[in-house]
Scaffold this motif. Structure first.
Motif, mmCIF file in Angstrom:
data_model
loop_
_atom_site.group_PDB
_atom_site.id
_atom_site.type_symbol
_atom_site.label_atom_id
_atom_site.label_comp_id
_atom_site.label_asym_id
_atom_site.label_seq_id
_atom_site.Cartn_x
_atom_site.Cartn_y
_atom_site.Cartn_z
ATOM 1 N N UNK A 26 0.712 -1.244 -0.051
ATOM 2 C CA UNK A 26 -0.009 -0.007 0.086
ATOM 3 C C UNK A 26 0.776 1.405 0.026
ATOM 4 N N UNK A 27 0.037 2.282 -0.077
ATOM 5 C CA UNK A 27 0.917 3.652 0.154
ATOM 6 C C UNK A 27 0.245 4.924 -0.396
ATOM 7 N N UNK A 28 0.853 5.901 -0.771
ATOM 8 C CA UNK A 28 0.066 6.973 -1.343
ATOM 9 C C UNK A 28 0.879 7.744 -2.169
ATOM 10 N N UNK A 29 0.576 8.693 -2.739
ATOM 11 C CA UNK A 29 1.296 9.822 -3.397
ATOM 12 C C UNK A 29 0.665 11.342 -3.093
ATOM 13 N N UNK A 30 1.354 12.368 -2.782
ATOM 14 C CA UNK A 30 0.811 13.495 -2.505
ATOM 15 C C UNK A 30 1.638 14.537 -3.059
ATOM 16 N N UNK A 348 -10.291 7.391 -2.055
ATOM 17 C CA UNK A 348 -8.902 7.391 -1.868
ATOM 18 C C UNK A 348 -8.160 8.490 -2.368
ATOM 19 N N UNK A 349 -9.052 9.593 -2.839
ATOM 20 C CA UNK A 349 -8.400 10.737 -3.325
ATOM 21 C C UNK A 349 -9.020 11.970 -2.453
ATOM 22 N N UNK A 350 -8.259 12.794 -1.760
ATOM 23 C CA UNK A 350 -8.654 13.788 -1.100
ATOM 24 C C UNK A 350 -7.764 15.168 -1.255
ATOM 25 N N UNK A 351 -8.644 16.043 -1.332
ATOM 26 C CA UNK A 351 -8.004 17.633 -1.539
ATOM 27 C C UNK A 351 -8.036 18.268 -0.216
ATOM 28 N N UNK A 352 -7.007 18.843 0.218
ATOM 29 C CA UNK A 352 -6.989 19.511 1.614
ATOM 30 C C UNK A 352 -6.326 20.997 1.308
ATOM 31 N N UNK A 353 -7.052 21.942 2.122
ATOM 32 C CA UNK A 353 -6.559 23.213 2.162
ATOM 33 C C UNK A 353 -5.936 23.528 3.454
ATOM 34 N N UNK A 354 -4.823 24.086 3.704
ATOM 35 C CA UNK A 354 -4.355 24.316 5.257
ATOM 36 C C UNK A 354 -3.492 25.684 5.300
ATOM 37 N N UNK A 379 -3.332 10.897 -3.020
ATOM 38 C CA UNK A 379 -4.045 9.537 -3.629
ATOM 39 C C UNK A 379 -3.597 8.289 -2.657
ATOM 40 N N UNK A 380 -4.412 7.661 -2.362
ATOM 41 C CA UNK A 380 -3.747 6.282 -1.603
ATOM 42 C C UNK A 380 -4.148 5.025 -2.283
ATOM 43 N N UNK A 381 -3.272 4.258 -2.089
ATOM 44 C CA UNK A 381 -3.708 2.958 -2.829
ATOM 45 C C UNK A 381 -3.055 1.854 -1.851
#
Length: 381
Positions: A26-30, A348-354, A379-381
């Motif tokens: 598993x994992x993710x790309x940011x 599995x796809x999130x958009x975040x404003x911080x 994006x997480x997989x």
């Protein structure tokens, strides 16, 4: 050396995925884009592409091997502004950094590293773990004085896994909710050795932790608890430790105390409130910026005598959650405010404003650090 590390990473990944049906991957790309504006300065922009691969291999019953890799590509003004930016990447978990600079050109730097690498064996009531692992002691959600190995930094929001430690850890489960554990982290030229034991038990629907050991050449002893009052979380931690002779101030005590108290509650409509307070007996009440090097050497979570944390969050819709927290230094009146909003675009796809807003006079804990805004796609997989 860097070439050998890179080859080792590739071989380790191949080994981890070589047995279909006995491996988890598993994992993710940011993607993280930021705009930073310091007090009185010109705004500058940066971009970070962060990829992570987590693998778990089960070669036999009760035996597993864990390998987690992370790669980061930095591009922007910060790479140019900080001398030897690439040389400061990587985490020395005890036996050095297991990473390699893939390239370092102008405004662009790429770095890959092994973030976790350990073997876990769990026969019966025993569990033994050897290697680069995360040892997370503590009960609070923000400040963990009893986490001797790698206490979290709430402002390091883009590193959810937190740093690891090269260590040996043995746990013996004396019951369903009780255990005894021993963890040993050898030291190096830049990392203090840590040897500590912890007993965890449950009474009156509360989890209690009692620990003691050595951090460097100084003894430490602490306790913590986690439970609830009227449906709300109630936690606390306290650590008493010896101050190393080279860090003692003239006429000061030889022992210091760090303690934190935490409470949180979620209402039926999803509104969440969370409060914490941190006390450091060796913390300062003025010129916290100057005190930061000593507080870091002491293992303090803040250079301030007192710190207050307040958080609110709410599900605006089933796909959108918004929140805000602030950390306030009540003695120098400096503050950091952190608003955020996350939208689950698809599975599995999130958009975040911080954003981070620092306020305070010069030389205060948070003064002069300006503001920063971030846009993150994950994006997480």
């Amino acid at each position: 050396m860097k070439c050998r590390v890179a080859v080792f990473c590739l071989l380790a990944v191949r080994m981890a995925v070589a047995q279909p049906g006995s491996t988890e991957v598993g994992g993710y790309i940011k993607s993280l884009t930021s705009r930073t504006s310091e007090a009185g300065g010109t705004p500058y922009y940066d971009h970070l592409l962060h990829a992570r691969l987590n693998t778990k291999w089960f070669p036999a019953e009760n035996l597993s091997g864990i390998l987690e890799l992370r790669g980061r590509w930095y591009y922007g003004s910060t790479v140019e502004r900080i001398p030897d930016f690439a040389g400061q990447l990587g985490h020395d978990a005890g036996f050095g950094t297991l990473g390699v600079t893939l390239w370092d050109k102008g405004k662009s730097v790429a770095y890959g590293e092994i973030d976790r690498l350990y073997v876990n064996w769990s026969p019966g009531q025993w569990q033994g773990t050897v290697g680069r692992q995360r040892i997370a002691w503590g009960t609070n959600l923000v400040w963990n004085p009893i986490d001797l190995f790698n206490p979290l930094d709430i402002l390091d929001f883009d590193y959810e896994e937190r740093p690891a430690a090269d260590a040996v850890r043995v746990q013996y489960y004396t019951g369903e909710v009780s255990k005894i554990e021993l963890a040993v982290k050898p030291g190096s030229r830049t990392v203090k050795p840590i040897t500590a034991a912890q007993w965890t038990t449950n009474r009156w629907n509360y989890d209690f932790h009692f620990l003691g050991g050595w951090r460097g050449r100084s003894w430490v002893a602490g306790t913590g608890w986690a439970g609830d009052i009227a449906g709300g979380g109630f936690r606390g931690e306290a650590l008493v430790s010896e101050i190393p002779p080279e860090l003692r101030l003239p006429g000061s005590s030889q022992v210091m105390l760090s303690a934190a108290l935490s409470g949180d509650y979620t209402f039926p409509n999803s509104f969440y409130i969370h409060t914490e307070v941190l006390y450091n007996s060796e913390g300062v009440t003025t010129d916290a910026a100057f005190a930061r090097p000593r507080s870091t050497a002491l293992g303090l979570l803040s250079p301030a005598r007192w710190s207050l944390y307040q958080e609110f969050s709410y599900d605006v819709s089933p796909l959108v959650r918004a929140g805000i927290f602030a950390i306030y230094n009540p003695t120098d009146h400096s503050t950091v405010v952190f608003p955020s909003a996350t939208w689950s675009v698809v599975t599995n796809l999130d958009l975040t404003l911080l954003a981070l807003f620092f306020t305070g006079d010069p030389l205060t804990e948070y003064g002069g650090q300006g503001t920063a805004a971030y846009l993150r796609l994950k994006w997480s997989f």
